[in-house]
Scaffold this motif. Structure first.
Motif, PDB file in Angstrom:
ATOM      1  N   LEU A 345       0.853  -1.187   0.000  1.00  0.00           N
ATOM      2  CA  LEU A 345       0.000   0.000   0.000  1.00  0.00           C
ATOM      3  C   LEU A 345       0.889   1.237   0.000  1.00  0.00           C
ATOM      4  N   ILE A 346       0.735   2.062  -1.038  1.00  0.00           N
ATOM      5  CA  ILE A 346       1.519   3.306  -1.101  1.00  0.00           C
ATOM      6  C   ILE A 346       0.697   4.416  -0.454  1.00  0.00           C
ATOM      7  N   VAL A 347       1.283   5.101   0.515  1.00  0.00           N
ATOM      8  CA  VAL A 347       0.628   6.248   1.145  1.00  0.00           C
ATOM      9  C   VAL A 347       1.537   7.439   0.919  1.00  0.00           C
ATOM     10  N   TYR A 348       1.034   8.484   0.289  1.00  0.00           N
ATOM     11  CA  TYR A 348       1.938   9.586  -0.057  1.00  0.00           C
ATOM     12  C   TYR A 348       1.278  10.940   0.152  1.00  0.00           C
ATOM     13  N   GLY A 349       2.120  11.949   0.291  1.00  0.00           N
ATOM     14  CA  GLY A 349       1.638  13.308   0.530  1.00  0.00           C
ATOM     15  C   GLY A 349       1.444  14.048  -0.786  1.00  0.00           C
ATOM     16  N   GLN A 350       0.326  14.725  -0.902  1.00  0.00           N
ATOM     17  CA  GLN A 350       0.019  15.500  -2.112  1.00  0.00           C
ATOM     18  C   GLN A 350       1.086  16.577  -2.357  1.00  0.00           C
ATOM     19  N   ASN A 351       1.626  17.147  -1.286  1.00  0.00           N
ATOM     20  CA  ASN A 351       2.529  18.279  -1.429  1.00  0.00           C
ATOM     21  C   ASN A 351       3.971  17.926  -1.069  1.00  0.00           C
ATOM     22  N   ASP A 352       4.295  16.649  -1.169  1.00  0.00           N
ATOM     23  CA  ASP A 352       5.659  16.179  -0.920  1.00  0.00           C
ATOM     24  C   ASP A 352       6.524  16.629  -2.101  1.00  0.00           C
ATOM     25  N   SER A 353       7.568  17.406  -1.833  1.00  0.00           N
ATOM     26  CA  SER A 353       8.432  17.854  -2.928  1.00  0.00           C
ATOM     27  C   SER A 353       9.706  17.025  -3.004  1.00  0.00           C
ATOM     28  N   PHE A 354       9.916  16.142  -2.036  1.00  0.00           N
ATOM     29  CA  PHE A 354      11.120  15.303  -2.065  1.00  0.00           C
ATOM     30  C   PHE A 354      10.866  14.068  -2.928  1.00  0.00           C
ATOM     31  N   VAL A 355       9.821  13.315  -2.594  1.00  0.00           N
ATOM     32  CA  VAL A 355       9.356  12.258  -3.492  1.00  0.00           C
ATOM     33  C   VAL A 355       7.936  12.667  -3.851  1.00  0.00           C
ATOM     34  N   CYS A 356       7.729  13.125  -5.077  1.00  0.00           N
ATOM     35  CA  CYS A 356       6.471  13.777  -5.401  1.00  0.00           C
ATOM     36  C   CYS A 356       5.454  12.768  -5.945  1.00  0.00           C
ATOM     37  N   PRO A 357       4.178  13.161  -6.069  1.00  0.00           N
ATOM     38  CA  PRO A 357       3.147  12.222  -6.524  1.00  0.00           C
ATOM     39  C   PRO A 357       3.497  11.504  -7.829  1.00  0.00           C
ATOM     40  N   ASP A 358       4.150  12.192  -8.776  1.00  0.00           N
ATOM     41  CA  ASP A 358       4.506  11.525 -10.036  1.00  0.00           C
ATOM     42  C   ASP A 358       5.502  10.380  -9.810  1.00  0.00           C
ATOM     43  N   ASP A 359       6.407  10.566  -8.839  1.00  0.00           N
ATOM     44  CA  ASP A 359       7.357   9.503  -8.511  1.00  0.00           C
ATOM     45  C   ASP A 359       6.616   8.276  -7.969  1.00  0.00           C
ATOM     46  N   HIS A 360       5.607   8.523  -7.152  1.00  0.00           N
ATOM     47  CA  HIS A 360       4.855   7.397  -6.577  1.00  0.00           C
ATOM     48  C   HIS A 360       4.082   6.642  -7.651  1.00  0.00           C
ATOM     49  N   GLU A 361       3.647   7.390  -8.667  1.00  0.00           N
ATOM     50  CA  GLU A 361       2.944   6.770  -9.791  1.00  0.00           C
ATOM     51  C   GLU A 361       3.877   5.762 -10.482  1.00  0.00           C
ATOM     52  N   VAL A 362       5.152   6.147 -10.619  1.00  0.00           N
ATOM     53  CA  VAL A 362       6.132   5.256 -11.254  1.00  0.00           C
ATOM     54  C   VAL A 362       6.233   3.954 -10.457  1.00  0.00           C
ATOM     55  N   LEU A 363       6.380   4.077  -9.137  1.00  0.00           N
ATOM     56  CA  LEU A 363       6.464   2.879  -8.293  1.00  0.00           C
ATOM     57  C   LEU A 363       5.193   2.043  -8.429  1.00  0.00           C
ATOM     58  N   TYR A 364       4.066   2.704  -8.358  1.00  0.00           N
ATOM     59  CA  TYR A 364       2.777   2.007  -8.421  1.00  0.00           C
ATOM     60  C   TYR A 364       2.684   1.158  -9.694  1.00  0.00           C
ATOM     61  N   ASN A 365       3.111   1.745 -10.810  1.00  0.00           N
ATOM     62  CA  ASN A 365       2.994   1.038 -12.086  1.00  0.00           C
ATOM     63  C   ASN A 365       3.987  -0.111 -12.231  1.00  0.00           C
ATOM     64  N   LEU A 366       5.042  -0.109 -11.410  1.00  0.00           N
ATOM     65  CA  LEU A 366       6.021  -1.194 -11.491  1.00  0.00           C
ATOM     66  C   LEU A 366       5.649  -2.393 -10.614  1.00  0.00           C
ATOM     67  N   LEU A 367       4.709  -2.177  -9.703  1.00  0.00           N
ATOM     68  CA  LEU A 367       4.320  -3.275  -8.811  1.00  0.00           C
ATOM     69  C   LEU A 367       3.377  -4.222  -9.543  1.00  0.00           C
ATOM     70  N   PRO A 368       3.423  -5.516  -9.198  1.00  0.00           N
ATOM     71  CA  PRO A 368       2.494  -6.435  -9.846  1.00  0.00           C
ATOM     72  C   PRO A 368       1.047  -6.059  -9.501  1.00  0.00           C
ATOM     73  N   LYS A 369       0.156  -6.288 -10.424  1.00  0.00           N
ATOM     74  CA  LYS A 369      -1.255  -5.911 -10.228  1.00  0.00           C
ATOM     75  C   LYS A 369      -1.810  -6.482  -8.912  1.00  0.00           C
ATOM     76  N   LYS A 370      -1.418  -7.744  -8.624  1.00  0.00           N
ATOM     77  CA  LYS A 370      -1.963  -8.379  -7.420  1.00  0.00           C
ATOM     78  C   LYS A 370      -1.538  -7.661  -6.147  1.00  0.00           C
ATOM     79  N   SER A 371      -0.347  -7.056  -6.201  1.00  0.00           N
ATOM     80  CA  SER A 371       0.186  -6.371  -5.022  1.00  0.00           C
ATOM     81  C   SER A 371      -0.497  -5.048  -4.745  1.00  0.00           C
ATOM     82  N   THR A 372      -1.131  -4.495  -5.768  1.00  0.00           N
ATOM     83  CA  THR A 372      -1.694  -3.158  -5.582  1.00  0.00           C
ATOM     84  C   THR A 372      -3.197  -3.209  -5.310  1.00  0.00           C
TER      85      THR A 372
END
Ligand SMILES: *[C@@H]1O[C@H](CO)[C@@H](O)[C@H](O)[C@H]1NC(C)=O
Ligand SMILES: *[C@@H]1O[C@H](CO)[C@@H](O)[C@H](O)[C@H]1NC(C)=O
Ligand SMILES: *[C@@H]1O[C@H](CO)[C@@H](O)[C@H](O)[C@H]1NC(C)=O
Ligand SMILES: *[C@@H]1O[C@H](CO)[C@@H](O)[C@H](O)[C@H]1NC(C)=O
Ligand SMILES: *[C@@H]1O[C@H](CO)[C@@H](O)[C@H](O)[C@H]1NC(C)=O
Length: 408
Positions: A345-372
């Motif tokens: 489960l990815i939990v992220y901050g909307q206004n995080d400038s260190f690891v931003c929402p677009d970065d989390h999208e990258v991680l999300y898309n690399l995880l297997p479908k079953k894991s997400t």
């Protein structure tokens, strides 16, 4: 060098913000806005972690485990009879297990405990509680030859294995930033084992795919590491920010005399995302007190490598020659996130400038479908630091986790 950075970057930024937001007319106004009265020190500020845990819960346990490569890790538990589940909290960079009990009676660890969970507070090699090794000592550079890879591969393996052995229950891993990176190392590199020991991996503001943020780290830490890689002026096994190092002690004493909470809030916001009104000022003295956990430069360099590689989460890059020896490849392999077998489960901050929402999208898309299957959760208005110091963090972040756990 550091003083110059502060003078050239931080002071003008603070001044601009002041002028813009505060409508200052007199010095008196400035002083009263910025320097809160030195408050009576809360006993938590100086107490050790065991005393703090016992103050609020009445129970605590201290445990030790040895890793396969000889590090001895000390960590903590807030036990509970017939718990609803086992929560394992893994800390971020520059902090240690104390972070989870640094919000007084409203601490993250106590929140889970009061909700009925058996709570374990992890520590990783090198921090205040983990400076023992069967053959090495911290004065030996070999002790400091590690990155988040070893924290994930050895430390999490030892810690989670131990907790699973003690409780017989699968662990809910909650890793924050660096704690999330090393959690992902564990879940991908030891994917079969993780599927036996870990029920769910929550990665909060995971520092795995750092590329697109606008944090001040880009203009300070990154250029420093660029130069370090060009000139090699420091051994990567040299350490930074020991909790009792002289400049942090000076910072803390200065802060105790002149508690400029806004300075800390603004400084944190410059690095983590601009949400100064979200950060809870009541927690600042505690954050100042707890900041500073010893880490080798190698960890920062590993993060920097993933950043310059375009945001790829890969093993440590030793350079072509040594990579061939260590990995049998010229380039370090990527962590096999596709092999992960447990829910993430990815939990992220909307206004995080260190690891931003677009970065989390990258991680999300690399995880297997079953894991997400649990999806991902965005916390509105939160920056990289607000998961422990934001207002209402327990309701906004940790209550959501519990709801998810109880539904699934
Ligand atoms: C700070 O101290 C002054 C003088 O002791 C007092 O008048 C004032 O109310 C205090 N301010 C706050 C915010 O506590
Ligand atoms: C913490 O203590 C304060 C003051 O004693 C109290 O008002 C507050 O409700 C407590 N919070 C929690 C979560 O127990
Ligand atoms: C650090 O550890 C890696 C493998 O974990 C090894 O290949 C390397 O030679 C070590 N470097 C130093 C300087 O000790
Ligand atoms: C897993 O970790 C081991 C130990 O560091 C390493 O040798 C191996 O290359 C890693 N494999 C992957 C795919 O990450
Ligand atoms: C967070 O970002 C959103 C969207 O960019 C913006 O509307 C909001 O004002 C920001 N929140 C804070 C607290 O700055």
């Amino acid at each position: 060098m550091k003083a110059k950075i502060i003078l050239c970057v931080v002071v003008p930024l603070l001044a601009i913000n002041l002028a813009r937001n505060q409508n200052l007319t007199t010095i008196k106004n400035f002083v009263s806005k910025f320097f809160d009265n030195a408050t009576n020190q809360h006993p938590d500020i100086d107490d050790n972690i065991v005393d703090i845990i016992e103050r609020y819960t009445g129970v605590s346990e201290t445990h030790q485990v040895q890793t396969e490569d000889g590090y001895i890790l000390t960590f903590f538990r807030i036990p509970r009879q017939n718990p609803k589940g086992v929560i394992f909290l893994q800390h971020p960079i520059f902090f240690d297990a104390r972070l989870w009990v640094s919000q007084y009676n409203d601490s993250v660890a106590f929140f889970f405990w009061k909700e009925g969970y058996d709570v374990w507070l992890g520590n990783t090699r090198g921090n205040l509680f983990c400076q023992d090794h069967v053959t090495l000592t911290p004065s030996d550079p070999k002790f400091w030859n590690f990155s988040f890879h070893e924290m994930g591969y050895y430390d999490n393996h030892a810690l989670i294995g131990y907790i699973y052995g003690q409780t017989g229950a699968k662990v809910v891993y909650v890793g924050y930033s660096l704690g999330a990176s090393n959690g992902l190392v564990y879940a991908s590199n030891r994917s079969d084992e993780a599927s036996k020991t870990t029920r769910l991996m929550v990665v909060m503001a995971p520092a795995s795919h750092i590329r697109r943020g606008t944090s001040a780290a880009k203009y300070t830490v990154a250029p420093f590491l660029y130069l370090q890689n060009k000139l090699n002026f420091l051994d990567l096994r040299s350490t930074i920010l020991r909790h009792d190092i002289w400049y942090l002690r000076v910072l803390r004493s200065t802060f105790a005399l002149f508690p400029c909470k806004k300075c800390i809030v603004y400084l944190t916001s410059i690095f983590s995302g601009w949400t100064p009104d979200v950060m809870d000022p009541d927690l600042i003295d505690m954050s100042v007190q707890r900041f500073g956990s010893e880490i080798p430069l190698k960890i920062l360099n590993h993060f920097y490598q993933t950043y310059v590689s375009g945001g790829h989460f890969h093993l440590y890059d030793y350079g072509e020659e040594e990579n061939l020896e260590v990995y049998g490849l010229k380039k370090p392999p990527l962590y096999p996130l596709g092999d992960i077998k447990i829910p993430v489960l990815i939990v992220y901050g909307q206004n995080d400038s260190f690891v931003c929402p677009d970065d989390h999208e990258v991680l999300y898309n690399l995880l297997p479908k079953k894991s997400t299957a649990f999806g991902k959760v965005m916390i509105e208005g939160f920056n990289h630091a607000d998961f422990v110091s934001g207002r209402s963090r327990n309701e906004k972040v940790y209550r959501k986790m519990i709801e998810l756990l109880e539904k699934n």
